[in-house]
Structures are given as structure tokens and as C-alpha cells.
Scaffold this active site. Structure first.
Site, PDB file in Angstrom:
ATOM      1  N   LYS A  53      72.040   9.370  35.532  1.00  0.00           N
ATOM      2  CA  LYS A  53      73.508   9.498  35.580  1.00  0.00           C
ATOM      3  C   LYS A  53      74.171   8.347  36.315  1.00  0.00           C
ATOM      4  O   LYS A  53      75.386   8.252  36.342  1.00  0.00           O
ATOM      5  CB  LYS A  53      73.887  10.766  36.348  1.00  0.00           C
ATOM      6  CG  LYS A  53      73.564  12.040  35.673  1.00  0.00           C
ATOM      7  CD  LYS A  53      74.081  13.178  36.543  1.00  0.00           C
ATOM      8  CE  LYS A  53      73.346  14.463  36.296  1.00  0.00           C
ATOM      9  NZ  LYS A  53      71.952  14.504  36.669  1.00  0.00           N
ATOM     10  N   LYS A  79      78.806  14.903  37.355  1.00  0.00           N
ATOM     11  CA  LYS A  79      78.948  15.432  35.995  1.00  0.00           C
ATOM     12  C   LYS A  79      80.412  15.620  35.613  1.00  0.00           C
ATOM     13  O   LYS A  79      80.817  15.258  34.511  1.00  0.00           O
ATOM     14  CB  LYS A  79      78.195  16.759  35.873  1.00  0.00           C
ATOM     15  CG  LYS A  79      76.689  16.554  35.897  1.00  0.00           C
ATOM     16  CD  LYS A  79      75.959  17.878  35.940  1.00  0.00           C
ATOM     17  CE  LYS A  79      74.459  17.651  35.965  1.00  0.00           C
ATOM     18  NZ  LYS A  79      73.718  18.873  36.285  1.00  0.00           N
ATOM     19  N   LEU A  92      72.336  20.475  26.153  1.00  0.00           N
ATOM     20  CA  LEU A  92      73.525  21.056  25.512  1.00  0.00           C
ATOM     21  C   LEU A  92      74.452  19.963  24.995  1.00  0.00           C
ATOM     22  O   LEU A  92      74.648  18.953  25.671  1.00  0.00           O
ATOM     23  CB  LEU A  92      74.301  21.903  26.528  1.00  0.00           C
ATOM     24  CG  LEU A  92      73.629  23.168  27.032  1.00  0.00           C
ATOM     25  CD1 LEU A  92      74.543  23.847  28.062  1.00  0.00           C
ATOM     26  CD2 LEU A  92      73.331  24.117  25.877  1.00  0.00           C
ATOM     27  N   ASP A 126      75.674  15.988  42.622  1.00  0.00           N
ATOM     28  CA  ASP A 126      75.240  15.952  41.226  1.00  0.00           C
ATOM     29  C   ASP A 126      76.315  16.561  40.315  1.00  0.00           C
ATOM     30  O   ASP A 126      76.620  16.007  39.255  1.00  0.00           O
ATOM     31  CB  ASP A 126      73.915  16.716  41.103  1.00  0.00           C
ATOM     32  CG  ASP A 126      73.306  16.512  39.746  1.00  0.00           C
ATOM     33  OD1 ASP A 126      73.067  15.344  39.392  1.00  0.00           O
ATOM     34  OD2 ASP A 126      73.102  17.509  39.032  1.00  0.00           O
ATOM     35  N   GLU A 131      74.071  11.926  26.744  1.00  0.00           N
ATOM     36  CA  GLU A 131      74.347  13.361  26.608  1.00  0.00           C
ATOM     37  C   GLU A 131      73.663  14.198  27.686  1.00  0.00           C
ATOM     38  O   GLU A 131      74.219  15.156  28.202  1.00  0.00           O
ATOM     39  CB  GLU A 131      73.915  13.819  25.206  1.00  0.00           C
ATOM     40  CG  GLU A 131      74.108  15.293  24.917  1.00  0.00           C
ATOM     41  CD  GLU A 131      75.571  15.726  24.974  1.00  0.00           C
ATOM     42  OE1 GLU A 131      75.976  16.183  26.048  1.00  0.00           O
ATOM     43  OE2 GLU A 131      76.273  15.586  23.962  1.00  0.00           O
TER      44      GLU A 131
END
Ligand code: ADP
Ligand code: ASP
Ligand code: MG
Length: 811
Positions: A577, A680, A611, A676, A604
Site C-alpha cells: 500500500k 485504505k 474484494l 493501515d 485492488e
């Protein structure tokens, strides 16, 4: 009657000569045959090398001479059972050759005329040995010196045939001799003055065609080391296939543009007589090969083949003074023709401001000097600039007669090259539209040929080449999934996924050939020491089409390496990320490079593992929707923790378990501190069109100061034990109020926040189980009832399959 020509490989080993003899004997049983042979494999090269060394006064020419001599003597020994007469003759020829080389050494010079005399030894001796080999097998064969038949001008090393006298010699000889089998050396001829000449490198094909046409035979067969003329050079394009039938013009065009399997002038003599040429494989005579003929063959594919010429240089003549002045091109072409510079390609800008020509690199300097001498006056007046020479280039050409009636071929060609980061320097399309050619860098040839072949010949089967960094838990699962799905993807999606590179923190491996996924661990163990930048360099140098860098690390230096991948049109698929959630400027730049170089950047799995959260968001935006609010539970690890942490239990134990089962980052503080989740929601905010930094996300921690200030992971776990009462209170309070603890991320009105919340039974988050994630998108189209994506949001398997989907989306 038939004419059969056997090339260097066909007569390159005793075993292959046996095969050649069998093919000839079989055909001679039906009708007489003329057998044209090349020098024993590799001998012409050796002769020319020895000559060049001798002319440079290098004694090492003697070693090469020895190699040539031994090869001929050993072939003679085996093929004739040590026949003394034949051995004597070959020994004599070799001593003449030795004398010639000695002479070249002494006078320190090698003229074209001597060069021909030297090169001719290859075919003179091979034809002698092969004729003797027939005799040894009690097959009647007569030997004829082609120099007595084929007469040329004195343009040594690539002499022009004088057809009238040549044809007469051939017809007379064969009419009188009437042998079942006649063996002749290819390539060699004689001038009117009686000197030995040659027809140019690869010229044995031409010898065979001259004889075939003079005798008006039923067919000409070129026997070589491949099963026909292929859709592309089979040595460079593994997927290339033999072309069954092709017209003379197409074959000529392909051979002119580098398909070495046929020497270009070969077609000229047989074309007017309509004699078909068959290209056949000596090593696999049962295969059909290629038929070259006169008919216009209806073919579903307008492209017949792709070929290329290496070692090309581009010369550009330009200058303001060129506009409107007539006769510049005429003078240019005249002076080059006087210098015998062959022009392979011409393009002229419509402004007449510049003319660009492609020539062989070896001619480039001579051409530049000649042009600048011709235009010295204009140069002195600055009407014309000095000639610009660019080297290390190649020409690739698409060939097919029916291309002219199909639109869009050049567009497809150039977009394919562009997508693969192959820079095009110049383009030319023959007026006949039988070919479209492009000048590209030599280093890109293999990639260009393969990507064009894929698009035009492989029914759109696409090859994707993966370079995977971080083959730990998730990485190993991804490789396993790829290995299991390989066949399905080929059959159902026309996708050929190959893994060409692997790296973990210790070792790395980058290979030209696909890595066997059944035992990649052992191969990687044998690889070299891991290094992020050297790995990248190897991937770039390998220069494969449709390359993808897959980052399954959580490592910052790896994330910082993406830019250069994208700049080389290598796609990036990241589980890491750090890039997408790093500085806004870095993220935006990656997006920009991705667009500019046509290299997808996919991440993704950064949000919700497998997902389709980012994909859904991107599709909403792309279709014109606008995000107004996002509410989400995005941490599989925190969900796991709070779903398993009950009043009276141990927070420490639950976090330990989450770590052991792979639900947390290697450092669980990244999850528990909310960082984290903040990353996101930051990524979702950016994908919604906002420009935000991580610091802009409001993060209210539920950990204690003591936890947050822990020095390392073991220490952090200690502090969880120390502060057990704090966690007990959090859960007891929520339970008492009939609520549950959920770690929630929000984006509302351009503001993002994350934090622990107690949610009641009326919340869509209340019943979220295990490590599930949920995202609620409120948009202009979904104002009241949000679009919901929900499911397993953490775990090795789902993350690997999320990466896999990103890879498949690259199709
Ligand atoms: P020979 O010695 O039999 O004359 P060549 O080496 O001259 O053989 O020609 C055969 C070689 O041509 C093949 O081995 C292959 O590497 C090369 N080649 C290049 N382009 C093509 C093509 N389109 N189809 C077949 N072969 C090709
Ligand atoms: N032996 C010659 C060459 O290598 C001619 C040929 O093989 O066609 O160029
Ligand atoms: Mg050849």
C-alpha cells in the site's frame, strides 16, 4: 526433372549428409535431379574469417585453416570409407587453399576478386565430397563444376548473372549428360574473363533457381533446417508457424526484409517460368513445408509474415534550403547509387524539409561522406545541414499482398509497438502496400516481433510475463493459483501467463524462459543475492512484451521503484500500500506515468484484499457517478480481533492469534494503531478524486499511550498485557450497552476519519463476522441506499486471488 538445393546445415554433419543422400535417392528413383549443395555448415564464414585475419597479418588465420582442413578430411574419411583418391583430392584442394591464405598474408591485402576465390573453396570441396559419398553408396551421381555453367559480370562478391550464355551452358550440359543425379556446388560462378566469382552470401539458393529456370523444371526444392518459410523467424519467435502457401511477391518481400531462409534474388528466375518453390526441412522431410507460387492465395489473415533486418542506420538530410528546390532527391539517390549504397527504406516529410533513408550500417559512413561531398556547396551556404547518422537500428516489416484491402493494419501495428514501449523512428509503406515497415532500436527487435506476432497470428492469445517480488505467504499462494489455472486461462481466456522473475528478501531470479512453478523455491534458492534495483534492471533489460511487476512486499524501497518500471511500459500490480497511500505527489505521478506509458498500475488488494472495492469505485467514477460518502469497515485484522475479543478474555492472546493466522501486517501496530485503515480510506478518497495526505485523516486511537510508544513488536505485546484492564473496559462498556466494537473508516464531505466505534444492532456493521470487510458507497446515483461491497477482506488466499484478478484485468 527437379532441382534440389541443400543448405549449410543439411550438409553440416555426416548424419545430415546421410539424410540428404536418402532424400535425393528417393526422388531420383522417379525423375532425374540436379542437386545443388552449399559449403559444409559454417565453412564459408570460416573461410572469410581466415582471409580477414591473414589480410591483417594475424597468424591465427592458420588455426582457422586447420579447422577447415580437418573438417573436410574427417567428413571425407567417414562418408567415403577413407577412399584414397578422394582424400588425395581434398588434401590437394586444402593445400591450394593454404597457399592462397599465405599469399593474402604476405601481400597484406584481400581484394573482392581474391575474396571470391577464397570463398569458393567451400562449395568446390563440399560438392566433391558429397558426389563421392553418393558413389560410396553405389548411387550413380556425376559432379559438375557450376563455374563452367554460370557466367557472370566481374562484380565480385555479388556478381550479376549473364543469363543468355548461362542458360545456354546449362541446357546444353544437361541435354548431353542425362545423368540421374548431378551434384553441383551452389554460390560459385565464373566471369567472362575466367575468374571465379560468387553470387552473394546465401547465394546457393540462387544457383539452384538459375538451373531450375534454365531447364524449366517442374519444381525447385530448397532443403534447409526449418520446416518452411515461417510467419516470423522461428529462432526469435517461438510461436511462429510455417506458412503453407505464399505468393512469389510476398516471399520476395519477406526475404528482402530479412527472412534469410530464402536468398532474395532466388525468386526472379523461377517466377517468369511459374516454377513453384518448395521450402522443406532436411531433418523432417515428412513435414509439408511451404509452397511458393504464382497464385493469389485467399487467406483469412491479410498478413503473411513479419521479418526484420538488423544493423540498419538512418541518414537524415535536412535543411531550410531544401524546400521547393527540385532535384535534391534525384542527386541524393544518384550519388548513393554511384557508391553502390543500397537504400532499404525512404521517408520524406511532406514539407520536403527532410529526407530520411535507411541503409545498412556498414554503408553508413560511406553514404554520409558521399552525400556531404555532393552537397558541399549547399552545406557551405547552410542551406543544408550536415547529415545526421543514427545507428543500432533495425527495420521490422509486416508483409502480405491483401493488406491493401484491409484498413487499420498499420494502426494496429503501431499501437501494439507503442503499448510495448517500442519507439518507432521512421515508417515506410511500400506503394504496392505489400509491406509496412518501421525503423526501431535493435534492442527492441525480439520484443517487437513477438508482440506483433501475438497480435496478428496468435488468434489474440496474449502472453503476460510476470516478475514477482515478495514470494512469502501470499506470493506462494499466488504462484500456486497461477500454476493451477494456467491451462484454463489458455483455453478460456486465450491468456498465457508466464513467471519470468522471482525475488524474496534474500534471493532473486530473472530468466528468459518461464520458471517452472512446480519447484520455484529450489530455483529461487539457487538464484543470486536479492537487490531491488538490480532486479528492476534485469526486468527492463529482458525487454519482454506485456511485462508486469508484482509487488507483494510491504516494503518502502520496493514501492519507490515503481516509476522506472512504468516509464519502461512495465505494468505494476501492487499489494503493497505504500505507493498508493504515500505522498499525494508520488501517487499522482505514478498515475500520470501509467497513462503516459500505457502501463497499468493496479492495487485492488490494497483495500479489502480480494474484494472488488477499488474496481467498483473506479467504474462508478468512469461512468460519471460522484462519490458523496463512504462508510466502511476495512480492517480484516481489527475485525478479527474485536470479533474474538470477549469480556473476560485476553486482548493479548487474540492479537497474538491474529498475527499467527496472518490477519495482521508483520508489525501488528500498523493495524491496531489505525494506520493501515487510514491508508485504505486515503486510497479510496484519492480514487474518488480527492487530493489528500495521510496526515489529513483524523485518527482517534483506541490503544494506550504505553502501547503506542512501544519500541518494537515484542515490547508492544508486553504493553498489551500491562494494559489489559484498558481493553477489558472497552469491551465491557460496549457489551453492557448492547453494542459491538467495530473499527470504522469514513469519508464524508471531503473529510476522512478512522476510529473505534460501538455500533448497535441497527448498524450494517453490527453483524460483520470473522475478518469480513464492508464498504458502503453513497453516490449521486445511490443517495439513500448505498452500493455495498462485503466479504472476506483479509487472508493469504483471498489476497492472492485479488492479485490474480488484477493480473487478469491487464488483458
Ligand atoms: P541454409 O543454410 O539451409 O541456406 P539459412 O540459414 O540460410 O539456411 O536459412 C534458414 C534460416 O533462416 C532458419 O534457420 C531461420 O533461422 C532463418 N529464418 C529467418 N526468417 C525466417 C522465416 N521467416 N522462416 C523461416 N526461417 C527463417
Ligand atoms: N555458402 C554460401 C554462404 O554461406 C552460400 C550458401 O550457403 O547459400 O553464404
Ligand atoms: Mg541460405
Amino acid at each position: 526433372m527437379r532441382v534440389l538445393k541443400f543448405g549449410g546445415t543439411s550438409v553440416g554433419s555426416v548424419e545430415n549428409i546421410e539424410k540428404t543422400i536418402a532424400i535425393v535417392a528417393n526422388q531420383a528413383a522417379q525423375s532425374p535431379v540436379a542437386v545443388v549443395v552449399s559449403a559444409l555448415g559454417g565453412v564459408t564464414d570460416l573461410l572469410l574469417k581466415a582471409g580477414a585475419l591473414a589480410a591483417k597479418k594475424e597468424e591465427s588465420y592458420k588455426d582457422i585453416f586447420k579447422e577447415i582442413s580437418q573438417k573436410h578430411l574427417s567428413f571425407t574419411e567417414t562418408l567415403t570409407g577413407g577412399d584414397q583418391k578422394v582424400l588425395n583430392e581434398i588434401t590437394l584442394q586444402m593445400s591450394h587453399l593454404e597457399d592462397l591464405l599465405k599469399g593474402i598474408y604476405l601481400i597484406n591485402e584481400l581484394s573482392p576478386k581474391t575474396l571470391d576465390k577464397l570463398a569458393a573453396y567451400g562449395e568446390l570441396t563440399s560438392s566433391y565430397i558429397i558426389a563421392a559419398a553418393f558413389e560410396h553408396k553405389s548411387i550413380d551421381a556425376s559432379l559438375k563444376d557450376s563455374r563452367e555453367l554460370i557466367i557472370t559480370d566481374a562484380n565480385h562478391t555479388k556478381a550479376g548473372v549473364l543469363y543468355e550464355i548461362t542458360n545456354q551452358n546449362i541446357t546444353t550440359y544437361f541435354a548431353e549428360k542425362k545423368a540421374k543425379i548431378t551434384v553441383l556446388g551452389g554460390f560459385i560462378a565464373r566471369t567472362e574473363a575466367g575468374d571465379t566469382s560468387t553470387l552473394g552470401r546465401g547465394g546457393s539458393d540462387f544457383t539452384a533457381a538459375i538451373i531450375a529456370a534454365a531447364l524449366d523444371v517442374e519444381q525447385l526444392e530448397i532443403w534447409t533446417d526449418v520446416s518452411g518459410m515461417f510467419s516470423a523467424n522461428p529462432k526469435l519467435v517461438k510461436q511462429a508457424k510455417p506458412i503453407q502457401e505464399i505468393s512469389y511477391h510476398e516471399a520476395m518481400e519477406l526475404s528482402h526484409f530479412g527472412a534469410k531462409v530464402l536468398y532474395p534474388p532466388t525468386i526472379v528466375p523461377v517466377l517468369s517460368k511459374n516454377i513453384p518453390i518448395y521450402i522443406k526441412n532436411t531433418m523432417a522431410p515428412e513435414e509439408p513445408g511451404t509452397r511458393i507460387g504464382n497464385q493469389d492465395i485467399a487467406h483469412p489473415n491479410p498478413i503473411k509474415g513479419i521479418s526484420h533486418i538488423s544493423d540498419v542506420a538512418l541518414l537524415t538530410l535536412e535543411g531550410a534550403g531544401m524546400v521547393g528546390i527540385s532535384g535534391i532527391s534525384k542527386r541524393l539517390f544518384e550519388v548513393l547509387s554511384q557508391q553502390q549504397v543500397n537504400i532499404i527504406l525512404i521517408t520524406q516529410a511532406s514539407s520536403e524539409h527532410s529526407i530520411c533513408i535507411g541503409v545498412m550500417e556498414a554503408d553508413a559512413l560511406r553514404a554520409k561522406t558521399a552525400i556531404e561531398t555532393e552537397f558541399a556547396y549547399e552545406l557551405s551556404l547552410h542551406k543544408i545541414d550536415p547529415v545526421i547518422v543514427e545507428t543500432s537500428l533495425a527495420i521490422i516489416a509486416l508483409v502480405g499482398e491483401s493488406m491493401k484491402s484491409h484498413q487499420g493494419i498499420s494502426g494496429k501495428m503501431f499501437s501494439t509497438l507503442g503499448r510495448n514501449n517500442v519507439n518507432i523512428r521512421a515508417i515506410a509503406q511500400g506503394a504496392s502496400e505489400k509491406n509496412i515497415s518501421a525503423v526501431i532500436a535493435e534492442k527492441d527487435v525480439k520484443k517487437a516481433l513477438n508482440s506483433l506476432h501475438e497480435v496478428f497470428f496468435e488468434g489474440n492469445r496474449k502472453q503476460i510475463n510476470l516478475f514477482v517480488t515478495g514470494v512469502g505467504n501470499v506470493g506462494a499462494k499466488l504462484l500456486e493459483q497461477i500454476n493451477n489455472q494456467k491451462q484454463y486461462l489458455k483455453e478460456h481466456l486465450n491468456l498465457n501467463i508466464r513467471v519470468l522473475g522471482l525475488s524474496n528478501s534474500r534471493k532473486m531470479l530473472v530468466s528468459q524462459d518461464p520458471i517452472d512453478l512446480n519447484n520455484w523455491e529450489a530455483q529461487l534458492d539457487g538464484g543470486e543475492k536479492a537487490d531491488i534495483l538490480r532486479f528492476r534492471e534485469s526486468v527492463i533489460n529482458l525487454n519482454q512484451r506485456n511485462s508486469v511487476f508484482v509487488d507483494i512486499t510491504a516494503n518502502e524501497p520496493v514501492a519507490m521503484a515503481y516509476e522506472e518500471y512504468l516509464r519502461n511500459s512495465i505494468a505494476v500490480v501492487a499489494c503493497n500500500k505504500i505507493a498508493a497511500a504515500g505522498k499525494q505527489e508520488y501517487y499522482a505521478n505514478l498515475k500520470r506515468l501509467s497513462r503516459k506509458y500505457n502501463a497499468p498500475f493496479k492495487f485492488e488488494t490494497n483495500v479489502g484484499a480480494g474484494l472488488p472495492i477499488i474496481d467498483t469505485l473506479q467504474n462508478l467514477i468512469a461512468s460519471g457517478d460522484r462519490i458523496t460518502k463512504v462508510q466502511a469497515v476495512l480492517s480484516g485484522s481489527l475485525n478479527f480481533v474485536f470479533n474474538n475479543f470477549k469480556s473476560g478474555g485476553s486482548f493479548y492472546d487474540v492479537v497474538q492469534q491474529a498475527k499467527e493466522e496472518g490477519y495482521t501486517e508483520p508489525d501488528p501496530r500498523i493495524d491496531l494503531s489505525g494506520v493501515d485503515v487510514a491508508r485504505k480510506i486515503l486510497i479510496l478518497a484519492r480514487e474518488s478524486g480527492l487530493e489528500l495526505e495521510l496526515e489529513d485523516i483524523v485518527n482517534t486511537p483506541f490503544l494506550t499511550k504505553n502501547n503506542l510508544e512501544s519500541t518494537d513488536v515484542p515490547h508492544f505485546f508486553e504493553t498489551l498485557k500491562e494494559d489489559a484492564a484498558h481493553f477489558e473496559k472497552l469491551v465491557a462498556d460496549a457489551t453492557a450497552a448492547g453494542k459491538r466494537l467495530k473499527y470504522v473508516a469514513q469519508l464524508d464531505n471531503g473529510k476522512a476519519s478512522v476510529g473505534l466505534q460501538s455500533v448497535g444492532a441497527d448498524s450494517p456493521f453490527y453483524n460483520l463476522e470473522g475478518s469480513d470487510n464492508i464498504v458502503l458507497f453513497y453516490t449521486a446515483r445511490y443517495p439513500e441506499q448505498p452500493l455495498i461491497v462485503k466479504g472476506a477482506g483479509a487472508g493469504g488466499d483471498v489476497t492472492a486471488s485479488g492479485l490474480f484478478s488484477d493480473i487478469i484485468r491487464l488483458r
